[in-house]
Write a protein that holds these residues in place. Structure first.
Motif, PDB file in Angstrom:
ATOM      1  N   TRP A  30       0.841  -1.200   0.000  1.00  0.00           N
ATOM      2  CA  TRP A  30       0.000   0.000   0.000  1.00  0.00           C
ATOM      3  C   TRP A  30       0.875   1.248   0.000  1.00  0.00           C
ATOM      4  N   ASP A  31       0.321   2.394   0.402  1.00  0.00           N
ATOM      5  CA  ASP A  31       0.991   3.662   0.131  1.00  0.00           C
ATOM      6  C   ASP A  31       2.254   3.896   0.940  1.00  0.00           C
ATOM      7  N   ILE A  32       2.580   3.034   1.907  1.00  0.00           N
ATOM      8  CA  ILE A  32       3.836   3.222   2.640  1.00  0.00           C
ATOM      9  C   ILE A  32       5.033   2.779   1.800  1.00  0.00           C
ATOM     10  N   SER A  33       4.791   2.071   0.693  1.00  0.00           N
ATOM     11  CA  SER A  33       5.856   1.703  -0.260  1.00  0.00           C
ATOM     12  C   SER A  33       5.611   2.471  -1.553  1.00  0.00           C
ATOM     13  N   PRO A  34       6.091   3.689  -1.660  1.00  0.00           N
ATOM     14  CA  PRO A  34       5.762   4.542  -2.812  1.00  0.00           C
ATOM     15  C   PRO A  34       6.504   4.110  -4.068  1.00  0.00           C
ATOM     16  N   LEU A  35       6.032   4.631  -5.199  1.00  0.00           N
ATOM     17  CA  LEU A  35       6.604   4.282  -6.494  1.00  0.00           C
ATOM     18  C   LEU A  35       7.482   5.388  -7.071  1.00  0.00           C
ATOM     19  N   PHE A  36       7.773   6.435  -6.321  1.00  0.00           N
ATOM     20  CA  PHE A  36       8.563   7.527  -6.881  1.00  0.00           C
ATOM     21  C   PHE A  36       9.973   7.079  -7.248  1.00  0.00           C
ATOM     22  N   LEU A  37      10.470   5.999  -6.628  1.00  0.00           N
ATOM     23  CA  LEU A  37      11.819   5.523  -6.875  1.00  0.00           C
ATOM     24  C   LEU A  37      11.882   4.438  -7.947  1.00  0.00           C
ATOM     25  N   VAL A  38      10.761   4.136  -8.589  1.00  0.00           N
ATOM     26  CA  VAL A  38      10.649   2.958  -9.444  1.00  0.00           C
ATOM     27  C   VAL A  38      10.684   3.335 -10.921  1.00  0.00           C
ATOM     28  N   LYS A  39      11.456   2.588 -11.687  1.00  0.00           N
ATOM     29  CA  LYS A  39      11.523   2.737 -13.144  1.00  0.00           C
ATOM     30  C   LYS A  39      10.470   1.861 -13.823  1.00  0.00           C
ATOM     31  N   SER A  40      10.327   0.630 -13.338  1.00  0.00           N
ATOM     32  CA  SER A  40       9.331  -0.286 -13.890  1.00  0.00           C
ATOM     33  C   SER A  40       8.990  -1.330 -12.838  1.00  0.00           C
ATOM     34  N   VAL A  41       7.847  -1.986 -13.040  1.00  0.00           N
ATOM     35  CA  VAL A  41       7.384  -3.029 -12.131  1.00  0.00           C
ATOM     36  C   VAL A  41       7.115  -4.286 -12.944  1.00  0.00           C
ATOM     37  N   GLU A  42       7.699  -5.399 -12.522  1.00  0.00           N
ATOM     38  CA  GLU A  42       7.441  -6.690 -13.141  1.00  0.00           C
ATOM     39  C   GLU A  42       6.525  -7.497 -12.231  1.00  0.00           C
ATOM     40  N   ILE A  43       5.490  -8.094 -12.813  1.00  0.00           N
ATOM     41  CA  ILE A  43       4.495  -8.837 -12.047  1.00  0.00           C
ATOM     42  C   ILE A  43       4.469 -10.266 -12.561  1.00  0.00           C
ATOM     43  N   LEU A  44       4.797 -11.203 -11.709  1.00  0.00           N
ATOM     44  CA  LEU A  44       4.760 -12.624 -12.038  1.00  0.00           C
ATOM     45  C   LEU A  44       3.628 -13.250 -11.251  1.00  0.00           C
ATOM     46  N   ARG A  45       2.611 -13.760 -11.934  1.00  0.00           N
ATOM     47  CA  ARG A  45       1.465 -14.361 -11.273  1.00  0.00           C
ATOM     48  C   ARG A  45       1.698 -15.846 -11.069  1.00  0.00           C
ATOM     49  N   GLY A  46       1.240 -16.342  -9.914  1.00  0.00           N
ATOM     50  CA  GLY A  46       1.353 -17.766  -9.652  1.00  0.00           C
ATOM     51  C   GLY A  46       2.588 -18.099  -8.830  1.00  0.00           C
ATOM     52  N   PRO A  47       2.762 -19.389  -8.475  1.00  0.00           N
ATOM     53  CA  PRO A  47       3.825 -19.800  -7.560  1.00  0.00           C
ATOM     54  C   PRO A  47       5.217 -19.629  -8.158  1.00  0.00           C
ATOM     55  N   ALA A  48       6.186 -19.240  -7.320  1.00  0.00           N
ATOM     56  CA  ALA A  48       7.556 -19.018  -7.791  1.00  0.00           C
ATOM     57  C   ALA A  48       8.582 -19.419  -6.744  1.00  0.00           C
ATOM     58  N   SER A  49       8.230 -20.324  -5.833  1.00  0.00           N
ATOM     59  CA  SER A  49       9.170 -20.723  -4.784  1.00  0.00           C
ATOM     60  C   SER A  49      10.358 -21.504  -5.322  1.00  0.00           C
ATOM     61  N   ALA A  50      10.262 -22.094  -6.522  1.00  0.00           N
ATOM     62  CA  ALA A  50      11.380 -22.853  -7.073  1.00  0.00           C
ATOM     63  C   ALA A  50      12.612 -21.978  -7.261  1.00  0.00           C
ATOM     64  N   LEU A  51      12.410 -20.673  -7.445  1.00  0.00           N
ATOM     65  CA  LEU A  51      13.529 -19.735  -7.532  1.00  0.00           C
ATOM     66  C   LEU A  51      13.675 -18.870  -6.297  1.00  0.00           C
ATOM     67  N   TYR A  52      12.540 -18.493  -5.689  1.00  0.00           N
ATOM     68  CA  TYR A  52      12.569 -17.427  -4.693  1.00  0.00           C
ATOM     69  C   TYR A  52      12.257 -17.876  -3.274  1.00  0.00           C
ATOM     70  N   GLY A  53      11.835 -19.104  -3.055  1.00  0.00           N
ATOM     71  CA  GLY A  53      11.611 -19.577  -1.702  1.00  0.00           C
ATOM     72  C   GLY A  53      10.287 -19.140  -1.113  1.00  0.00           C
ATOM     73  N   SER A  54      10.276 -18.941   0.197  1.00  0.00           N
ATOM     74  CA  SER A  54       9.053 -18.702   0.955  1.00  0.00           C
ATOM     75  C   SER A  54       8.347 -17.424   0.515  1.00  0.00           C
ATOM     76  N   SER A  55       7.022 -17.437   0.639  1.00  0.00           N
ATOM     77  CA  SER A  55       6.106 -16.317   0.371  1.00  0.00           C
ATOM     78  C   SER A  55       5.715 -16.151  -1.087  1.00  0.00           C
ATOM     79  N   ALA A  56       6.430 -16.769  -2.025  1.00  0.00           N
ATOM     80  CA  ALA A  56       6.099 -16.599  -3.440  1.00  0.00           C
ATOM     81  C   ALA A  56       4.977 -17.554  -3.837  1.00  0.00           C
ATOM     82  N   ILE A  57       3.833 -17.429  -3.161  1.00  0.00           N
ATOM     83  CA  ILE A  57       2.688 -18.311  -3.396  1.00  0.00           C
ATOM     84  C   ILE A  57       1.767 -17.747  -4.470  1.00  0.00           C
TER      85      ILE A  57
END
Length: 736
Positions: free
Chosen positions: A143-170
């Motif tokens: 939410w708004d406590i993580s602002p986007l003013f410092l961001v060039k682009s955002v990549e969004i990967l939908r679905g599970p990704a623990s095979a590369l990134y581990g916990s929380s990537a559900i």
């Protein structure tokens, strides 16, 4: 009341920021006035160019989204500006599959038929490839406590990704790519500075200011940014769970507000020359919030300070892409500090049992150390191998202050006399001085042109082990015990690309989330009740079939079928006990399109649209239907650009949300909440005008029609969460 952030702690944060900023200043040379092209991170891309942007999140290799092993999207800084998206939530709620949930005072991110609770920890948040989830509850702050003013682009990967990134990537991975200088200066070039500052103000007492400077010299590039924002929030009258009544015997309603403020400081240094590839970052995140309807569902009569602060320092090195052996090394330190004054009961609660109410005051902190080493390279033509190891340790050193205005260990006892606070033991007493360790090892094999066909195969496997010692506080003598969780996360993906404009993907994988410290060890507190003995890791197994087709340079379509089995999902129960609540199986479809129309001399029209349907196959439901989450969602956005002017309109539709049968057991509440939360439609608008080459004005209106919409409150309570009414924000942006 005492505070948990001593002056020395604040001085340390300010000193570190000052040192980093002064380092940047020392690298500066006197700039010359010259005409410069706009930096690459502000440029507008056509649809055809957007689809050629390479992503790294799906496989940790640069690939087109169409060819990558996963359902991935990219959002550019220019798109964020055009639609007025200022938070990660804004972006996600425009994407297929994601929808807004709400719990207590915060909006969270549900996905693919899975309601999300207060912890918001089923997404993995990356900043320049480094995990940034909270070290206490594994929260992804979207939410708004993580602002986007410092961001060039955002990549969004939908679905599970623990095979590369581990916990929380559900439910997926959200990767923020921060601003950076576009190239290294040659010897005959001078310092370049791109400054951007913006001031926003509007109704609901909202004021925000952010500024970012991207600079580079021959030896160093730097990014320095800051944001502060405050809002009185949206206030409305609502029932709570206290069952307090008025003189007529009717349930009382109370004022609920979402007053909050936050600040964010970001510093990034990147040397050139022999140190090229090294990056140093510092994040200071500070925010203040309320408790909504109250953490015991008694609307608070006093707004006590609820302040969090995170210090994050990152040092990373990445070799130049395309090297025979690519290397990556990351070290991160995170400290999360709490200064919480939780008002559980108002004065006179429980028929006068608490004449002065109950407030718990907690000042504490958790520290985390994280490290990663990763190697990748080509082992044969069309065959690449990647592997890495990660280690993290979470440390708890006790509380700076912890007391309450009542004895929280025994609710049956009379409260203490006024002004006699009761000292409480450490909130994580069972792991005081005991580290929580996590070890992960992963590998990935990618094979292009499999069997001499336009077919690629990606296989990944990761093993994670979480282990720790703790004190069993329920047993005499608090014996020291050992516990561990381990998980094997596989992934396989086949991508068939018969032409540059079409691909067909099949992928399957398993993801997990290990219980976080705040879910395992809470003690001596009413804030949460943990369950270290009975807690199990969450798991999801997902299969996806995806089609990606660029029908023409102006029209692109993508469709995804998914089947997901969720097991042992963790959340807060009705009694604030953290436990494995449920398992369920969902199937669904996501369909999305991107379109662009060149209107010649009168401008350019571009848009997006998507639809998501989710069906419950098995699990907690009502008459076999999906509960706590919408079965139907539709989103559409259109923007018009002509010279200095851009107009954008975005609509979101969410279908009915069913409750569970156990959510309507109390006869006192049943008449106040129907079996389902009604469907809603919201419309947002954004108008931007480039006044000069260095100044722009913007008007953003969310919930343009000022509709009254609600998000489901889970469990047997008499209220739902009302969404924010019309918000109007005007802004002025200056670029130098």
């Amino acid at each position: 009341m005492p505070r948990s952030f001593p002056l020395a702690s604040r001085r340390r944060g300010m000193l570190l920021a000052a040192v980093l900023c002064s380092t940047t200043a020392l690298a500066h040379e006197v700039p010359e006035e010259e005409d410069e092209d706009p930096p690459e991170w502000t440029q507008s891309l056509s649809l055809e160019e957007l689809l050629r942007v390479e992503l790294s999140t799906p496989s940790k290799r640069l690939q087109l989204a169409r060819e990558a092993p996963g359902v991935a999207s990219v959002v550019t800084r220019e798109q964020m500006r055009r639609f007025g998206w200022t938070t990660i939530d804004d972006i996600l709620f425009s994407q297929p599959g994601f929808f807004p949930s709400h719990d207590f005072e915060r909006t969270t991110v549900g996905a693919r038929g899975l309601w999300e609770g207060w912890n918001n920890n089923h997404l993995l948040l990356l900043v320049d490839g480094v995990p940034m989830n909270d070290n206490d509850l594994a929260t992804a702050f979207t939410w708004d406590i993580s602002p986007l003013f410092l961001v060039k682009s955002v990549e969004i990967l939908r679905g599970p990704a623990s095979a590369l990134y581990g916990s929380s990537a559900i439910n997926g991975v959200i990767a923020l790519n921060t601003l950076s200088s576009s190239h290294t200066l040659e010897d005959d070039e001078r310092l370049e500075i791109n400054n951007e500052a913006r001031v926003r103000a509007g109704n609901l007492g909202t004021v925000a200011v952010d500024a970012v400077a991207v600079t580079r010299s021959r030896h160093l590039s730097a990014v320095v940014g800051f944001q502060h924002q405050h809002t009185d929030g949206f206030s409305y009258l609502s029932y709570d769970g206290s069952e307090r009544t008025d003189a007529t015997g009717a349930l009382q309603r109370f004022l609920v507000n979402n007053r909050r403020d936050s600040s964010y400081l970001f510093v990034k240094l990147e040397p050139s020359g022999v140190l090229r590839g090294l990056s140093l970052q510092y994040h200071l995140q500070d925010w203040n919030h309320g408790t909504g309807h109250g953490w015991r569902h008694w609307a608070p009569d006093v707004d006590g300070p609820m302040r969090d602060r995170r210090h994050i320092a990152v040092a990373s090195y990445r070799s130049r892409p395309g090297s025979p052996l690519e290397q990556e090394y990351v070290f991160k330190y995170q400290r999360h500090e709490y200064d919480s004054h939780v008002r559980f009961y108002p004065s006179g609660a429980m028929d006068g049992s608490y004449p002065f109410g109950v407030t718990e005051v907690l000042g504490t902190a958790l520290d985390e150390l994280f490290g990663r080493a990763q190697l990748s390279g080509s082992v044969a033509e069309g065959l690449s191998l990647l592997g890495g190891v990660e280690y993290s340790a979470t440390l708890y050193g006790g509380d700076s202050v912890h007391y309450a205005t009542a004895d929280l260990s025994d609710e049956s006892r009379d409260p203490p006399a006024p002004l006699t606070p009761v000292r409480l033991g450490p909130v994580y007493e069972s792991i005081l001085g005991e580290p929580l360790s996590n070890v992960g090892a992963y590998t990935q094999l990618a094979w292009n042109r499999l069997l001499a066909l336009p077919l690629s195969l990606t296989m990944g496997l990761r093993y994670d082990l979480k282990f720790f010692h703790y004190r069993d506080l329920a047993q005499p003598g608090t014996p020291r015990r050992f516990k561990s969780y381990d998980q094997l996360s596989p992934r396989i993906a086949l991508v068939f690309t018969p032409s540059p404009v079409f691909s067909l993907k099949f992928q399957g994988g398993r993801a997990f989330r290990a219980p976080a410290p705040g879910e395992l060890f809470g003690s001596n507190t009413w804030i949460l009740k943990a369950n270290v003995e009975g807690m199990r890791p969450e798991q999801v197994t997902t299969f996806e079939l995806n089609t990606d087709w660029s029908i023409s340079p102006q029209l692109s379509w993508r469709g995804t079928l998914f089947h997901s089995r969720y097991e042992n999902l963790i959340g807060f129960s009705d009694g604030n006990v953290v436990d494995n609540l449920l398992s369920q199986t969902n199937v669904g479809v996501e369909s999305e399109f991107l379109v662009e129309v060149d209107l010649g001399g009168i401008g350019r029209l571009s848009g997006f649209g998507n639809y998501t349907y989710v069906h419950l196959l098995e699990g907690a439901g009502q008459s076999g239907g999906l509960t706590w989450a919408p079965a139907h969602q539709a989103k559409v956005g259109v923007s018009y650009q002509r010279e200095r002017l851009s107009l954008a309109l975005q609509g979101r539709y969410q279908g009915d949300v069913l409750r569970r049968e156990e959510d309507r057991m109390n006869p006192l509440y049943r008449s106040l909440r129907p079996e389902r939360v009604p469907a809603w439609f919201r419309l947002d608008a954004n108008v931007r005008y480039q006044i000069t080459s260095w100044a722009a004005a913007e008007l953003e209106v969310s919930n343009l029609l000022d509709t009254e919409n609600y998000l489901v409150r889970t469990y047997d309570l008499p209220f739902d969460y009302r969404m924010e009414g019309r918000r109007i924000l005007g802004s002025l942006e200056v670029n130098l």
